[in-house]
Design a protein around this motif. Structure first.
Motif: not given
Length: 190
Positions: A129-136, A143-146, A153-162
């Motif tokens: 989770s810590a690694f994913a938070r830093r990356l995402i 992009r000034d997003q939450p 809380g990640a979308n599919d595109r962010e999960l694919w990038q991860l």
């Protein structure tokens, strides 16, 4: 966007962080409420002098404002410097969550494999989770997003990038290990 049961828990965590920041920065009530009003007006166009009805974006903006004033958000309680293994208190993915987002299981499996290969020091869900938070969140801030608190809380595109980032990292480290092994074998032959 679907609302999950974890949203109120996340909002409560943000609210606790804000209260901690208020005390850490030694803000009096009037200064604190003025700051809340300014931040909420900037984020949503609505003036709010309390965190009670703030949105997640407004709460995150308040925390960012406090960070700008010198507040350092700490994760968890002080461990006393012990070398004992830290408790993994991150949320576990249930089977129904994995069905909703099948990439989550792939990410977890990849992370655990990388830990077993000695690439990742902390193979727990907290570490992931810590690694994913830093990356995402790095991209979301641009992009000034939450911000996201965990993989749910990640979308599919962010999960694919991860997944792609983890696979690339794993390949680089395995290549380094193979090269080191070949180098050691050549040195032994001499």
């Amino acid at each position: 966007m679907t609302t999950t049961n974890s949203t109120p828990l996340y909002k409560n965590k943000l609210k606790r962080t804000i209260k901690t920041g208020m005390h850490a920065l030694k803000l009096d009530d009037a200064t604190y409420r003025d700051m809340l009003e300014q931040v909420s007006l900037r984020v949503s166009g609505k003036s709010k002098r309390s965190i009670k009805n703030m949105t997640i974006a407004e709460l995150n903006a308040v925390i960012d404002e406090m960070r700008g004033k010198g507040f350092e958000v700490r994760r968890g309680k002080y461990q006393g410097g012990s070398t004992a293994a830290k408790k993994d208190n991150s949320p576990r993915l249930r089977d129904d969550q994995k069905q909703d987002k099948p990439m989550l299981g792939k990410i977890q499996a990849l992370w655990i494999t990388m830990h077993q290969q000695g690439i990742v020091k902390d193979g727990s869900d907290n570490g992931l989770s810590a690694f994913a938070r830093r990356l995402i969140n790095r991209e979301r801030i641009k992009r000034d997003q939450p911000l996201v608190i965990n993989l749910l809380g990640a979308n599919d595109r962010e999960l694919w990038q991860l997944i792609e980032t983890l696979k690339s990292w794993q390949q680089r480290e395995l290549d380094k290990q193979r090269l080191e092994k070949i180098k050691n074998e050549l040195d032994d032959d001499r």
